[in-house]
Write a protein that holds these residues in place. Structure first.
Motif, PDB file in Angstrom:
ATOM      1  N   SER A 179      45.340  41.352  39.695  1.00 40.45           N
ATOM      2  CA  SER A 179      45.130  41.291  38.608  1.00 40.45           C
ATOM      3  C   SER A 179      45.257  40.003  37.686  1.00 40.45           C
ATOM      4  N   GLN A 199      50.002  39.432  32.854  1.00 42.03           N
ATOM      5  CA  GLN A 199      48.431  39.797  33.668  1.00 42.03           C
ATOM      6  C   GLN A 199      47.586  40.510  32.672  1.00 42.03           C
ATOM      7  N   SER A 252      45.730  43.641  32.884  1.00 40.85           N
ATOM      8  CA  SER A 252      46.124  45.287  33.513  1.00 40.85           C
ATOM      9  C   SER A 252      47.318  45.684  32.345  1.00 40.85           C
ATOM     10  N   MET A 293      41.751  45.167  35.979  1.00 40.82           N
ATOM     11  CA  MET A 293      42.202  44.594  37.589  1.00 40.82           C
ATOM     12  C   MET A 293      40.542  44.511  38.560  1.00 40.82           C
TER      13      MET A 293
END
Length: 231
Positions: free
Chosen positions: A83, A166, A168, A227
């Motif tokens: 990610s 990230q 995600s 991701m």
């Protein structure tokens, strides 16, 4: 005979995707999976303190450390997903340009508060700000999210004006606008891996679940959660 649950621990970066994949695996195989997600630093500490888990899912550098110390089986490592780092602001706030490195640097300079995590993305951003020569200049404006707390939550509460983490961990957070990813010239990818814990009590079942996590059958779920598959 009732099968034992596979137990696991992960960082917050993979919490949502692992929750969905564990549910899918249970529906497919009948095998229960129970994964606790905490801050990556806290996860490593718990494992190094001797807490037993069948599987461990963390950033690759953390798995490196645990493999070197014998806390996970190095031969069992499976690359699961990666990610990149996204940038976000509070929902409805001014959206600074982030088209290239210079634009992101200007956005950082203009922000009243800048947030990042204690995880891999936070470590990377600390080094990036140092490389830009901004570390001391913006030090008083840095807000580091406590372990296990999403940067997005701090943005939504107004504690952080410009946040990095990230993708995600940004997806699905209410009250924020994700501006996009760090530009390619300064992007970093965190690779998440899974491994069998040294004190695993259900290692055979855990290996089967890890194989599922690394398979192409899980690609769509990973993409849905921001991701990228790495199989």
């Amino acid at each position: 005979m009732t099968r034992m649950s596979i137990t696991g621990i992960s960082s917050m970066g993979t919490r949502q995707v692992l929750n969905d994949l564990a549910c899918a695996y249970e529906a497919q195989s009948g095998q229960r999976v129970a994964i606790v997600s905490v801050g990556g630093v806290a996860a490593v500490r718990r494992i190094e303190a001797g807490e037993a888990f069948d599987i461990v899912v963390l950033a690759s550098d953390a798995i490196d450390r645990l493999a070197a110390s014998g806390h996970v089986d190095a031969a069992s490592r499976v690359r699961i997903a990666r990610s990149g780092v996204a940038i976000a602001v509070k929902a409805g706030a001014r959206r600074p340009a982030i088209d290239d490195e210079a634009a992101v640097r200007e956005a950082v300079l203009a922000a009243r508060t800048i947030g990042y995590s204690t995880g891999p993305s936070g470590v990377y951003l600390t080094r990036l700000f140092e490389r830009w020569g901004l570390a001391q200049r913006i030090a008083s404006r840095i807000v580091q999210a406590p372990p296990g707390v999403a940067v997005g939550a701090l943005i939504a509460r107004g504690e952080v004006e410009l946040g990095f983490q990230q993708l995600s961990e940004m997806i699905g957070v209410e009250g924020i606008d994700v501006l996009g990813m760090l530009p390619p010239a300064i992007q970093t990818q965190t690779v998440f891996e899974g491994a069998i814990g040294a004190n695993a009590s259900a290692s055979k079942d855990a290996r089967a679940f890890l194989a599922f996590l690394g398979s192409s059958d899980t690609d769509a779920t990973k993409i849905e959660h921001g991701m990228e598959p790495v199989n």
